[in-house]
Every structure is written in structure tokens, then in C-alpha cells.
Design a protein around this motif. Structure first.
Motif, PDB file in Angstrom:
ATOM      1  N   GLU A 185       8.709  30.954  -1.776  1.00  0.00           N
ATOM      2  CA  GLU A 185       7.510  30.589  -2.257  1.00  0.00           C
ATOM      3  C   GLU A 185       7.307  29.359  -1.927  1.00  0.00           C
ATOM      4  OE1 GLU A 185       5.414  32.654  -3.950  1.00  0.00           O
ATOM      5  OE2 GLU A 185       6.650  34.283  -4.120  1.00  0.00           O
ATOM      6  N   THR A 186       5.980  28.926  -1.757  1.00  0.00           N
ATOM      7  CA  THR A 186       5.499  27.463  -1.279  1.00  0.00           C
ATOM      8  C   THR A 186       5.396  26.808  -2.529  1.00  0.00           C
ATOM      9  OG1 THR A 186       4.791  28.072   0.587  1.00  0.00           O
ATOM     10  CG2 THR A 186       4.065  26.018  -0.013  1.00  0.00           C
ATOM     11  N   PHE A 187       5.873  25.679  -2.914  1.00  0.00           N
ATOM     12  CA  PHE A 187       5.674  24.756  -3.960  1.00  0.00           C
ATOM     13  C   PHE A 187       5.237  23.106  -3.260  1.00  0.00           C
ATOM     14  CE2 PHE A 187       8.386  27.869  -5.754  1.00  0.00           C
ATOM     15  CZ  PHE A 187       8.314  27.538  -7.079  1.00  0.00           C
ATOM     16  N   ALA A 188       4.814  22.556  -4.266  1.00  0.00           N
ATOM     17  CA  ALA A 188       3.974  21.094  -3.803  1.00  0.00           C
ATOM     18  C   ALA A 188       4.273  20.012  -4.993  1.00  0.00           C
ATOM     19  CB  ALA A 188       2.618  21.385  -3.854  1.00  0.00           C
ATOM     20  N   LEU A 189       4.973  18.934  -4.552  1.00  0.00           N
ATOM     21  CA  LEU A 189       4.892  17.594  -5.351  1.00  0.00           C
ATOM     22  C   LEU A 189       3.953  16.595  -4.803  1.00  0.00           C
ATOM     23  CD1 LEU A 189       8.784  17.520  -5.195  1.00  0.00           C
ATOM     24  CD2 LEU A 189       7.489  18.193  -7.250  1.00  0.00           C
ATOM     25  N   ASP A 190       3.422  15.949  -5.845  1.00  0.00           N
ATOM     26  CA  ASP A 190       2.590  14.803  -5.587  1.00  0.00           C
ATOM     27  C   ASP A 190       3.261  13.926  -4.694  1.00  0.00           C
ATOM     28  OD1 ASP A 190       1.174  12.587  -5.563  1.00  0.00           O
ATOM     29  OD2 ASP A 190       0.873  12.412  -7.643  1.00  0.00           O
ATOM     30  N   ALA A 191       2.691  13.446  -3.679  1.00  0.00           N
ATOM     31  CA  ALA A 191       3.429  12.777  -2.509  1.00  0.00           C
ATOM     32  C   ALA A 191       3.868  11.552  -2.869  1.00  0.00           C
ATOM     33  CB  ALA A 191       2.852  12.692  -1.174  1.00  0.00           C
ATOM     34  N   GLY A 192       3.077  11.003  -4.049  1.00  0.00           N
ATOM     35  CA  GLY A 192       3.087   9.635  -4.398  1.00  0.00           C
ATOM     36  C   GLY A 192       4.577   9.521  -5.281  1.00  0.00           C
ATOM     37  N   VAL A 193       5.051  10.672  -5.597  1.00  0.00           N
ATOM     38  CA  VAL A 193       6.541  10.409  -6.355  1.00  0.00           C
ATOM     39  C   VAL A 193       7.607  10.477  -5.248  1.00  0.00           C
ATOM     40  CG1 VAL A 193       5.607  11.160  -8.335  1.00  0.00           C
ATOM     41  CG2 VAL A 193       6.931  12.806  -7.064  1.00  0.00           C
ATOM     42  N   VAL A 194       7.421  11.127  -4.118  1.00  0.00           N
ATOM     43  CA  VAL A 194       8.569  11.246  -3.029  1.00  0.00           C
ATOM     44  C   VAL A 194       8.652  10.031  -2.408  1.00  0.00           C
ATOM     45  CG1 VAL A 194       9.073  12.397  -1.020  1.00  0.00           C
ATOM     46  CG2 VAL A 194       7.661  13.684  -2.702  1.00  0.00           C
ATOM     47  N   ARG A 195      10.095   9.852  -2.301  1.00  0.00           N
ATOM     48  CA  ARG A 195      10.680   8.526  -1.723  1.00  0.00           C
ATOM     49  C   ARG A 195      11.098   8.857  -0.144  1.00  0.00           C
ATOM     50  NH1 ARG A 195       7.418   6.987  -4.038  1.00  0.00           N
ATOM     51  NH2 ARG A 195       7.376   6.054  -6.059  1.00  0.00           N
ATOM     52  N   GLU A 196      11.880   9.954  -0.404  1.00  0.00           N
ATOM     53  CA  GLU A 196      12.511  10.260   0.774  1.00  0.00           C
ATOM     54  C   GLU A 196      12.877  11.767   1.093  1.00  0.00           C
ATOM     55  OE1 GLU A 196      16.245   8.454   3.634  1.00  0.00           O
ATOM     56  OE2 GLU A 196      15.102   7.187   2.040  1.00  0.00           O
ATOM     57  N   VAL A 197      13.166  12.185   2.070  1.00  0.00           N
ATOM     58  CA  VAL A 197      13.564  13.799   2.392  1.00  0.00           C
ATOM     59  C   VAL A 197      15.125  13.545   3.031  1.00  0.00           C
ATOM     60  CG1 VAL A 197      13.258  15.840   3.557  1.00  0.00           C
ATOM     61  CG2 VAL A 197      11.444  14.723   2.416  1.00  0.00           C
ATOM     62  N   LEU A 198      15.942  14.123   2.525  1.00  0.00           N
ATOM     63  CA  LEU A 198      17.425  13.880   3.163  1.00  0.00           C
ATOM     64  C   LEU A 198      17.862  15.359   3.450  1.00  0.00           C
ATOM     65  CD1 LEU A 198      18.882  12.097   0.344  1.00  0.00           C
ATOM     66  CD2 LEU A 198      18.052  11.019   2.340  1.00  0.00           C
ATOM     67  N   ASP A 199      18.776  15.384   4.570  1.00  0.00           N
ATOM     68  CA  ASP A 199      19.637  16.442   4.830  1.00  0.00           C
ATOM     69  C   ASP A 199      20.538  16.540   3.635  1.00  0.00           C
ATOM     70  OD1 ASP A 199      18.401  16.796   7.351  1.00  0.00           O
ATOM     71  OD2 ASP A 199      19.761  15.719   8.438  1.00  0.00           O
TER      72      ASP A 199
ATOM     73  N   PHE B 192       6.208  25.732 -17.030  1.00  0.00           N
ATOM     74  CA  PHE B 192       6.630  25.103 -15.902  1.00  0.00           C
ATOM     75  C   PHE B 192       5.944  24.982 -14.648  1.00  0.00           C
ATOM     76  CE2 PHE B 192      11.530  26.027 -16.831  1.00  0.00           C
ATOM     77  CZ  PHE B 192      11.551  25.264 -18.010  1.00  0.00           C
ATOM     78  N   ILE B 193       4.515  25.342 -14.777  1.00  0.00           N
ATOM     79  CA  ILE B 193       3.758  25.458 -13.763  1.00  0.00           C
ATOM     80  C   ILE B 193       2.392  24.444 -13.910  1.00  0.00           C
ATOM     81  CG2 ILE B 193       2.515  26.857 -11.934  1.00  0.00           C
ATOM     82  CD1 ILE B 193       4.499  28.987 -12.304  1.00  0.00           C
ATOM     83  N   ARG B 194       2.123  23.556 -13.200  1.00  0.00           N
ATOM     84  CA  ARG B 194       0.817  22.573 -13.577  1.00  0.00           C
ATOM     85  C   ARG B 194      -0.387  23.453 -13.085  1.00  0.00           C
ATOM     86  NH1 ARG B 194       0.967  17.057 -10.929  1.00  0.00           N
ATOM     87  NH2 ARG B 194      -1.272  17.101 -10.531  1.00  0.00           N
ATOM     88  N   GLY B 195       0.052  24.090 -12.165  1.00  0.00           N
ATOM     89  CA  GLY B 195      -1.249  24.842 -11.526  1.00  0.00           C
ATOM     90  C   GLY B 195      -0.883  25.523 -10.081  1.00  0.00           C
ATOM     91  N   LEU B 196      -1.747  26.482  -9.707  1.00  0.00           N
ATOM     92  CA  LEU B 196      -1.685  27.155  -8.476  1.00  0.00           C
ATOM     93  C   LEU B 196      -2.918  26.810  -7.700  1.00  0.00           C
ATOM     94  CD1 LEU B 196      -0.925  30.722  -9.972  1.00  0.00           C
ATOM     95  CD2 LEU B 196       0.656  29.209  -9.146  1.00  0.00           C
ATOM     96  N   ALA B 197      -2.611  26.370  -6.367  1.00  0.00           N
ATOM     97  CA  ALA B 197      -3.939  26.234  -5.354  1.00  0.00           C
ATOM     98  C   ALA B 197      -3.687  27.120  -4.476  1.00  0.00           C
ATOM     99  CB  ALA B 197      -3.456  24.747  -4.795  1.00  0.00           C
ATOM    100  N   ARG B 198      -4.727  27.112  -3.485  1.00  0.00           N
ATOM    101  CA  ARG B 198      -4.848  28.023  -2.477  1.00  0.00           C
ATOM    102  C   ARG B 198      -4.861  27.010  -1.300  1.00  0.00           C
ATOM    103  NH1 ARG B 198      -4.034  32.897  -2.846  1.00  0.00           N
ATOM    104  NH2 ARG B 198      -4.641  34.174  -4.697  1.00  0.00           N
ATOM    105  N   ARG B 199      -4.399  27.273   0.008  1.00  0.00           N
ATOM    106  CA  ARG B 199      -4.626  26.406   1.173  1.00  0.00           C
ATOM    107  C   ARG B 199      -4.577  27.649   2.363  1.00  0.00           C
ATOM    108  NH1 ARG B 199      -1.472  23.872   4.652  1.00  0.00           N
ATOM    109  NH2 ARG B 199       0.340  24.387   3.534  1.00  0.00           N
ATOM    110  N   ALA B 200      -5.333  27.529   3.013  1.00  0.00           N
ATOM    111  CA  ALA B 200      -5.465  28.521   4.255  1.00  0.00           C
ATOM    112  C   ALA B 200      -4.991  29.768   3.825  1.00  0.00           C
ATOM    113  CB  ALA B 200      -4.605  27.763   5.330  1.00  0.00           C
ATOM    114  N   GLY B 201      -5.491  30.243   2.591  1.00  0.00           N
ATOM    115  CA  GLY B 201      -5.000  31.616   2.236  1.00  0.00           C
ATOM    116  C   GLY B 201      -3.417  31.744   1.496  1.00  0.00           C
TER     117      GLY B 201
END
Length: 160
Positions: A16-30, A123-132
Motif C-alpha cells: 500500500e502507498t502511504f504518505a508523510l508530510d514532507a516537512g517532517v522528513v529529515r532524511e531517507v536512509l538505507d 490511525f489514518i488522517r485521511g485517504l487521497a487519490r493521485r493518478a488513480g
């Protein structure tokens, strides 16, 4: 980007695809070496070294009642800075795969249905649709309050 859109980082958990507000993201690590924390809540049961700081590592799969899986070639840790009890706190979140930073319109987000979901609706703030595609926006505050265990399970930046 318009004023009415929100930038989010999209990632996968259990297909499933999830999303976080990009403003809280500091880094993506391996994936990196983890140290288990005996007696910690199963949702936040390990810590990692992030730029010389020891930070908690949370598993959203556990929070959503999904089976824990081993890291693979696509797995990533998303480090977020999130305010807990008034303190900005660095937290690592395990993900199956990170996709991209994209935009969603909060006005077009729908509340989670009361039935038919395989996850807890609170536990879900909302559901969004993007490109189907359906994108799940988790409610981190509710997840950390409910699944995080004791406040000591996360380490505020000021004391880390």
C-alpha cells in the motif's frame, strides 16, 4: 506548488502507498545496524545511530497490525522530526520502499471509512487519490500515543 497542496513523501508498506508530510522528513536512509531495546514497546523496539545521535526506530507495520518483515534491497528508513509532548524528536520509520516527494490536495482527502479497512481508522488522517492510486496518510500523533508505549520510548532531540 499551489497554496492548497501539501508536499508529501510517498512510501510503501505491505503493498500500500502511504504518505508523510514532507516537512517532517529529515532524511531517507538505507537500512542500518539496529540495537534492540529490551522491554520496549514492539512498535518502537530498536534504536539506530543517526549522525552521532541514538534515535528510536519505529515500525509502522507493527502499528497497523501487519506482519514484521526483514529488510530487503528496497527497504529504507525515513528519519522524521516530530513533536512529542512538546519536544522535537527524531524518529526513524521503517518502510518497504520509498517513492518520491509529490503533492496532494488536503481538501480532496477523504476520511477513512468506518468499515472495510484492514487498519484502525483512528490511525489514518485521511485517504487521497493521485493518478488513480489510493494514498494513505497516517495520523502519526494517534499512532505514537496509542502504540508508542511510555514517553521514554522515544528520545527528544534536546536530550539525545
Amino acid at each position: 506548488m499551489g497554496d492548497d497542496t501539501m508536499q508529501v513523501l510517498t512510501f510503501d508498506l505491505d503493498g500500500e502507498t502511504f504518505a508523510l508530510d514532507a516537512g517532517v522528513v529529515r532524511e531517507v536512509l538505507d537500512p542500518t545496524a539496529e540495537t534492540a531495546v529490551p522491554g520496549a514497546a514492539s512498535f518502537v523496539d530498536a534504536v539506530i545511530n543517526f549522525r552521532g545521535r541514538i534515535i528510536p526506530l519505529a515500525d509502522l507495520r507493527v502499528a497497523f497490525g501487519l506482519e514484521r518483515t526483514a529488510a530487503n534491497i528496497d527497504s529504507r528508513i525515513v528519519v522524521i522530526e516530530y513533536e512529542l509532548d512538546g519536544d522535537p524528536t527524531l524518529i526513524g520509520l521503517r518502510t518497504d520502499k520509498v517513492h518520491e516527494v509529490t503533492e496532494i490536495d488536503p481538501a480532496e482527502m477523504e476520511p477513512a471509512p468506518r468499515v472495510g479497512l484492514r487498519w484502525r481508522g483512528d490511525f489514518i488522517r485521511g485517504l487521497a487519490r493521485r493518478a488513480g492510486d489510493l494514498i494513505v496518510v497516517p495520523d502519526l500523533e494517534q499512532i505514537f500515543l496509542t502504540r508508542g508505549g511510555a514517553v521514554g520510548a522515544v528520545i527528544p532531540m534536546a536530550t539525545a
